[in-house]
Design a protein around this motif. Structure first.
Motif, short mmCIF file in Angstrom:
data_model
loop_
_atom_site.label_atom_id
_atom_site.label_comp_id
_atom_site.label_asym_id
_atom_site.label_seq_id
_atom_site.Cartn_x
_atom_site.Cartn_y
_atom_site.Cartn_z
N PRO A 237 43.15 33.55 45.28
CA PRO A 237 43.55 34.75 45.22
C PRO A 237 43.54 35.65 46.38
O PRO A 237 42.75 35.50 47.30
N GLU A 238 44.66 36.56 46.82
CA GLU A 238 44.64 37.25 48.04
C GLU A 238 43.92 38.65 47.69
O GLU A 238 44.11 39.30 46.83
N PRO A 239 43.10 38.96 48.59
CA PRO A 239 42.25 40.18 48.42
C PRO A 239 43.36 41.51 48.76
O PRO A 239 43.97 41.27 49.52
N ALA A 240 43.33 42.35 47.74
CA ALA A 240 44.10 43.71 47.88
C ALA A 240 43.40 44.83 48.12
O ALA A 240 44.12 45.77 48.73
N GLU A 241 42.50 45.02 47.55
CA GLU A 241 41.62 46.34 47.65
C GLU A 241 40.18 46.04 47.45
O GLU A 241 39.46 45.05 46.90
N PRO A 242 39.27 46.94 48.04
CA PRO A 242 37.92 46.82 48.08
C PRO A 242 37.33 46.85 46.51
O PRO A 242 37.84 47.64 45.77
N PRO A 243 36.33 45.89 46.11
CA PRO A 243 35.82 45.83 44.83
C PRO A 243 35.34 47.22 44.41
O PRO A 243 35.58 47.78 43.21
N GLN A 244 34.72 47.96 45.26
CA GLN A 244 34.23 49.18 45.00
C GLN A 244 35.28 50.32 44.38
O GLN A 244 35.11 51.09 43.51
N ARG A 245 36.39 50.18 45.10
CA ARG A 245 37.70 50.96 44.62
C ARG A 245 38.12 50.57 43.06
O ARG A 245 38.36 51.50 42.19
N CYS A 246 38.31 49.39 43.09
CA CYS A 246 38.59 48.97 41.53
C CYS A 246 37.49 49.18 40.48
O CYS A 246 37.89 49.70 39.48
#
Length: 122
Positions: A22-31
């Motif tokens: 999958p393509e990274p879209a946002e930092p995990p911490q923001r999610c």
């Protein structure tokens, strides 16, 4: 059961899902911040194309995450959603033999797989 697995090409779908990441879209911490602040929603796979995951999805076996927080789910006919839909179809066809899919909630009324995604901006 074997016929269903063969027809669904589950092994091929699994292999492809792990080859085309999958393509990274946002930092995990923001999610995670969105997750704890109500900025996410559980949606069925049929509406999950091109969405950003808010939680990890891991199918056992093999027990390796197929989707991490911050990654995009990809196209409706892409490898990730194709694999998850094949598992969903198997679960519907063979109740009691379902897969262990961590990060997936099963809608008790429809049997749909639901995954947690970041709400799109308004």
């Amino acid at each position: 059961m074997h016929e269903h697995l063969t027809h669904a090409e589950l092994i091929t779908a699994l292999d492809t899902a792990f080859q085309q990441l999958p393509e990274p879209a946002e930092p995990p911490q923001r999610c995670y911040q969105q997750l704890i602040r109500g900025g996410t929603e559980r949606i069925p796979l049929s509406h999950a194309a091109h969405r950003t995951a808010a939680a990890m999805v891991t199918v056992t076996p093999p027990g390796i995450p197929v989707l991490m927080p911050g990654e995009r789910t990809g196209a409706p006919d892409g490898p990730l959603l194709r694999y998850l839909r094949a598992l969903e179809a198997f679960d519907r066809a063979f109740p009691g033999f379902h897969s262990e899919a961590h990060g997936v909630t099963i809608d008790p009324g429809t049997g749909d797989y639901l995954i947690e995604c970041v709400r799109p901006p308004r």
